[in-house]
Design an enzyme around this catalytic site. Structure first.
Site, PDB file in Angstrom:
ATOM      1  N   GLN A  39      47.685  41.403  46.687  1.00 16.71           N
ATOM      2  CA  GLN A  39      47.148  40.118  47.161  1.00 16.71           C
ATOM      3  C   GLN A  39      48.195  39.314  47.938  1.00 16.71           C
ATOM      4  O   GLN A  39      47.842  38.392  48.669  1.00 16.71           O
ATOM      5  CB  GLN A  39      46.597  39.287  45.991  1.00 16.71           C
ATOM      6  CG  GLN A  39      45.339  39.912  45.381  1.00 16.71           C
ATOM      7  CD  GLN A  39      44.788  39.082  44.248  1.00 16.71           C
ATOM      8  OE1 GLN A  39      45.238  39.215  43.119  1.00 16.71           O
ATOM      9  NE2 GLN A  39      43.841  38.209  44.536  1.00 16.71           N
ATOM     10  N   CYS A  70      37.964  35.198  42.586  1.00 12.24           N
ATOM     11  CA  CYS A  70      39.139  35.927  43.064  1.00 12.24           C
ATOM     12  C   CYS A  70      39.851  35.074  44.106  1.00 12.24           C
ATOM     13  O   CYS A  70      39.206  34.520  44.996  1.00 12.24           O
ATOM     14  CB  CYS A  70      38.728  37.265  43.679  1.00 12.24           C
ATOM     15  SG  CYS A  70      40.119  38.230  44.291  1.00 12.24           S
ATOM     16  N   LEU A  71      41.166  34.999  44.003  1.00  9.21           N
ATOM     17  CA  LEU A  71      41.939  34.204  44.960  1.00  9.21           C
ATOM     18  C   LEU A  71      41.826  34.773  46.372  1.00  9.21           C
ATOM     19  O   LEU A  71      42.059  34.054  47.341  1.00  9.21           O
ATOM     20  CB  LEU A  71      43.405  34.136  44.522  1.00  9.21           C
ATOM     21  CG  LEU A  71      43.638  33.396  43.194  1.00  9.21           C
ATOM     22  CD1 LEU A  71      45.083  33.547  42.751  1.00  9.21           C
ATOM     23  CD2 LEU A  71      43.259  31.931  43.313  1.00  9.21           C
ATOM     24  N   GLY A 115      45.380  35.389  37.239  1.00  9.22           N
ATOM     25  CA  GLY A 115      45.901  36.737  37.438  1.00  9.22           C
ATOM     26  C   GLY A 115      46.197  36.951  38.906  1.00  9.22           C
ATOM     27  O   GLY A 115      45.679  36.232  39.762  1.00  9.22           O
ATOM     28  N   HIS A 162      39.812  43.396  36.410  1.00 11.66           N
ATOM     29  CA  HIS A 162      39.708  42.825  37.762  1.00 11.66           C
ATOM     30  C   HIS A 162      40.985  43.137  38.553  1.00 11.66           C
ATOM     31  O   HIS A 162      40.922  43.543  39.721  1.00 11.66           O
ATOM     32  CB  HIS A 162      39.485  41.309  37.625  1.00 11.66           C
ATOM     33  CG  HIS A 162      39.533  40.526  38.902  1.00 11.66           C
ATOM     34  ND1 HIS A 162      38.443  39.867  39.419  1.00 11.66           N
ATOM     35  CD2 HIS A 162      40.552  40.262  39.759  1.00 11.66           C
ATOM     36  CE1 HIS A 162      38.787  39.256  40.547  1.00 11.66           C
ATOM     37  NE2 HIS A 162      40.075  39.470  40.775  1.00 11.66           N
ATOM     38  N   GLU A 163      42.142  42.974  37.912  1.00 13.61           N
ATOM     39  CA  GLU A 163      43.417  43.244  38.606  1.00 13.61           C
ATOM     40  C   GLU A 163      43.600  44.742  38.864  1.00 13.61           C
ATOM     41  O   GLU A 163      44.098  45.144  39.912  1.00 13.61           O
ATOM     42  CB  GLU A 163      44.602  42.701  37.796  1.00 13.61           C
ATOM     43  CG  GLU A 163      44.549  41.231  37.425  1.00 13.61           C
ATOM     44  CD  GLU A 163      44.269  40.299  38.579  1.00 13.61           C
ATOM     45  OE1 GLU A 163      44.480  40.683  39.738  1.00 13.61           O
ATOM     46  OE2 GLU A 163      43.808  39.176  38.317  1.00 13.61           O
ATOM     47  N   HIS A 218      42.016  45.735  41.967  1.00 14.18           N
ATOM     48  CA  HIS A 218      42.821  45.436  43.174  1.00 14.18           C
ATOM     49  C   HIS A 218      43.773  46.587  43.495  1.00 14.18           C
ATOM     50  O   HIS A 218      44.027  46.881  44.666  1.00 14.18           O
ATOM     51  CB  HIS A 218      43.643  44.162  42.977  1.00 14.18           C
ATOM     52  CG  HIS A 218      42.897  42.880  43.206  1.00 14.18           C
ATOM     53  ND1 HIS A 218      42.332  42.557  44.414  1.00 14.18           N
ATOM     54  CD2 HIS A 218      42.652  41.824  42.392  1.00 14.18           C
ATOM     55  CE1 HIS A 218      41.768  41.353  44.326  1.00 14.18           C
ATOM     56  NE2 HIS A 218      41.939  40.885  43.106  1.00 14.18           N
TER      57      HIS A 218
HETATM   58  O1  GNR Z   1      42.031  33.233  38.922  1.00 12.63           O
HETATM   59  C1  GNR Z   1      41.232  34.145  38.695  1.00 12.63           C
HETATM   60  N1  GNR Z   1      40.210  33.926  37.834  1.00 12.63           N
HETATM   61  C2  GNR Z   1      39.385  34.921  37.340  1.00 12.63           C
HETATM   62  C3  GNR Z   1      38.219  34.545  36.676  1.00 12.63           C
HETATM   63  C4  GNR Z   1      37.384  35.503  36.160  1.00 12.63           C
HETATM   64  C5  GNR Z   1      37.680  36.840  36.293  1.00 12.63           C
HETATM   65  C6  GNR Z   1      38.831  37.233  36.969  1.00 12.63           C
HETATM   66  C7  GNR Z   1      39.681  36.278  37.484  1.00 12.63           C
HETATM   67  S1  GNR Z   1      41.140  36.773  38.298  1.00 12.63           S
HETATM   68  C8  GNR Z   1      41.344  35.451  39.399  1.00 12.63           C
HETATM   69  C9  GNR Z   1      42.653  35.581  40.162  1.00 12.63           C
HETATM   70  C10 GNR Z   1      42.583  36.812  41.040  1.00 12.63           C
HETATM   71  O2  GNR Z   1      42.017  36.878  42.081  1.00 12.63           O
HETATM   72  N2  GNR Z   1      43.182  37.887  40.590  1.00 12.63           N
HETATM   73  O3  GNR Z   1      43.128  39.028  41.294  1.00 12.63           O
HETATM   74 NI    NI Z   2      41.285  38.945  42.398  1.00 18.28          NI
END
Ligand code: GNR
Ligand code: NI
Length: 172
Positions: A51, A94-95, A46, A136-137, A140
Site C-alpha cells: 500500500q 481499505c485505505l 492495518g 484483509h492484509e 493485499h
Molecule cells: O483501517 C482499516 N480498517 C478495516 C476495517 C475493516 C476491515 C479491514 C480493515 S483494514 C483497513 C486498513 C487497510 O486498508 N489495510 O489494508
Molecule cells: Ni486494505
C-alpha cells in the site's frame, strides 16, 4: 520515521504479488516503522507494505482504540493456517479504497504464523476483528482488494467512482 503516500485503487501496483522477506534487518525495520506511522496518520487499523509501494510480505496492525495505549503488531512473511469453518460478515474498508465500506464474508478465526519485528518466529490465534484484519492484509500480499469479494457490479461501480474522484482531484 516518515509518513509515506498510500496508493489508491486502481493503481496497478496494488495488484502485484508481494515477495517473501529474506532477512529481518534494520532496513526492513525502517520500512515497518514508516508503515506504522503512515497507518496511524491515515488513520487505519492495518497496512500492507504494497500500500506504500513496497512489494514485500509485511503487515502492520494496531487495533487499540483512541483511548488506549498503542499496541502495534508486525507480521513478516505471514501464513494463515486452520481457518475456521465458521464464516462471518464484517463491514470492511481499505485505505487504498477510500470512503467505501462493504460487508465481506471470511472465516471468523484463524492461526497466523509469522516473523515478528525482531525476526523471531511466532504463532497467533486470531478471531473477530483481528482475524478479519489479518485476512484483509494477507489479501493485499496477493494483489487482492476487499472489493474483489463483492459482486462485479459493486466492484466496478466503486472503481469507476474512485477513478472519477482522482480525475477531479488531479484537475484541482
Ligand atoms: O483501517 C482499516 N480498517 C478495516 C476495517 C475493516 C476491515 C479491514 C480493515 S483494514 C483497513 C486498513 C487497510 O486498508 N489495510 O489494508
Ligand atoms: Ni486494505
Amino acid at each position: 520515521m516518515a509518513v509515506r503516500e498510500i496508493l489508491i485503487a486502481p493503481d496497478p501496483r496494488l495488484r502485484e504479488v508481494s515477495k517473501s522477506v529474506v532477512k529481518v534487518d534494520d532496513a526492513l525495520r525502517t520500512i515497518m516503522d514508516d508503515m506504522l506511522e503512515t497507518m496511524y496518520a491515515a488513520p487505519g487499523i492495518g497496512l500492507a507494505a504494497i500500500q506504500i509501494g513496497i512489494p514485500l510480505r509485511v503487515i502492520v496492525i494496531d487495533l487499540a482504540r483512541d483511548d488506549e495505549d498503542p499496541q502495534p503488531s508486525f507480521f513478516v512473511n505471514p501464513e494463515i493456517h486452520n481457518p475456521s469453518e465458521e464464516s462471518g460478515l464484517y463491514e470492511e474498508g481499505c485505505l487504498s479504497v477510500p470512503d467505501y465500506y462493504e460487508d465481506v464474508e471470511r472465516p471468523t478465526a484463524c492461526t497466523v504464523r509469522y516473523l515478528d519485528y525482531q525476526g523471531n518466529a511466532q504463532s497467533l490465534e486470531a478471531e473477530g476483528l483481528l482475524a478479519t484484519c489479518i485476512q484483509h492484509e494477507m489479501d493485499h500480499l496477493e494483489g487482492v482488494l476487499f472489493i474483489d469479494h463483492l459482486s462485479r457490479l459493486k466492484r466496478d461501480r466503486i472503481l469507476r467512482k474512485l477513478k472519477k474522484d482522482q480525475r477531479l482531484a488531479a484537475a484541482e
